[in-house]
Design an enzyme around this catalytic site. Sequence first.
Site, short mmCIF file in Angstrom:
data_model
loop_
_atom_site.label_atom_id
_atom_site.label_comp_id
_atom_site.label_asym_id
_atom_site.label_seq_id
_atom_site.Cartn_x
_atom_site.Cartn_y
_atom_site.Cartn_z
N TRP A 106 0.90 -1.21 -0.01
CA TRP A 106 -0.11 -0.06 0.06
C TRP A 106 1.02 1.23 -0.04
O TRP A 106 0.53 2.22 -0.60
CB TRP A 106 -1.04 -0.03 0.90
CG TRP A 106 -1.92 -1.03 1.03
CD1 TRP A 106 -2.04 -2.25 1.88
CD2 TRP A 106 -3.00 -1.22 0.23
NE1 TRP A 106 -3.14 -2.94 1.31
CE2 TRP A 106 -3.84 -2.26 0.16
CE3 TRP A 106 -3.40 -0.23 -0.97
CZ2 TRP A 106 -4.80 -2.88 -0.58
CZ3 TRP A 106 -4.65 -0.64 -1.70
CH2 TRP A 106 -5.20 -1.91 -1.45
N ASP A 176 -1.31 6.46 6.57
CA ASP A 176 -2.41 5.71 6.24
C ASP A 176 -2.51 4.38 7.17
O ASP A 176 -1.71 3.64 7.42
CB ASP A 176 -1.96 5.01 4.99
CG ASP A 176 -3.07 3.96 4.32
OD1 ASP A 176 -3.97 3.66 5.16
OD2 ASP A 176 -2.84 3.22 3.55
N LYS A 200 -12.18 -1.87 7.78
CA LYS A 200 -11.39 -2.75 8.57
C LYS A 200 -11.71 -2.66 10.30
O LYS A 200 -12.12 -3.89 10.68
CB LYS A 200 -9.84 -2.47 8.30
CG LYS A 200 -9.25 -1.96 7.30
CD LYS A 200 -9.04 -3.20 6.40
CE LYS A 200 -8.27 -2.65 5.11
NZ LYS A 200 -7.91 -3.95 4.22
#
Length: 364
Positions: A106, A176, A200
């Site tokens: 990511w 992030d 999540k």
Amino acid sequence: MTEKTERVYNFSAGPAVLPVPVLEEAQRHLLALPGVGMSVLEISHRSKTFEEIIRRAEQGVRELLGLPDHYHVLFLQGGASLQFSMVPMNLLPKDGSADYILTGSWGKKAIKEAKREGRVQIAATTEDSNFDRIPEPHEIKLDPNAAYVHITTNETIQGVQWPKEPDTGGIPIVADASSDIMSRPIDIEKYGLIYAGAQKNIGPAGVTLVIIRDDLLSRIPDGLHTMLDYRTHVENRSLYNTPNTFGIYIISLVCQWLKEKGGLEAMARENEAKAKMIYDVIDSSGFYRGHAQPGSRSMMNVTFRLPTEELEKRFVQEATAQGLDGLKGHRSVGGIRASIYNAFPREGVEALVQFMREFERKNG
């Protein structure tokens, strides 16, 4: 056709498991919110009812993370993937640069988008070891004039997590935090901006939580597209356009659930205990091989391999048949991944551990 109604243990990396009490409350009030006569899916985002819902969601985030007044809470859309672009568009000056610490897949995507906007320095990377650890402090080479330092707090694919924030010498950290937001307390004053997809730990897919420090707003250049300017959403309290009303409603319920569980300190203890159960099986076995090095292991995503890919396929098939769903590793790395976010029950971890031991006994 018989419908499956019993719940399985959902190890998916996201969208992921939500707290059962939250789902039950949403179910009870799905047809009509108490005293409103309409579903939360139907009410106007300009209504007093929704104003109260978004206020509760923001207040829940503030209380759990201990946010001072000079931080703004935004509920946006587009996922973390849009933030990969919005962050540099807003915070990376054309004549400046930003430091990115690369620890997984990511982070690579974030860097790709940032490079479209300006100069990016990779201050550290662990790509040479297939992202199996967090860089050591001496490996991180920061530019003292960097606009910000970007990290991915938890890499879901490789299963590595920062145990604590890097020392950036006062340069604002942009993080992030999609896959470990609200899973543990953080030192919020070290951060200039935090963004996280909700799917999540804090809600359903479709909402992106953004937390931005007030002083960073003055850095934003004029002329950005309206919806890509953080100031638009700060000034309109996330209501410039129609937001994901249902998602924000669920976030408000999840925040209340977290507070009833004892807050982020209690959640961190629970998450550490759940992860330890699986890592203990891996460490005591010659059959399973963990990907992340011990000092960098994720509490959210436990990644490991078996002796052969054939055994990994059999592991996933047999686990799924026993109600342990979503264990297949990401297609880019293979193996097994057990995602055990905040709402994942300890009983599910115990069931996985029992399955792992029995599978090794039969196939080791």
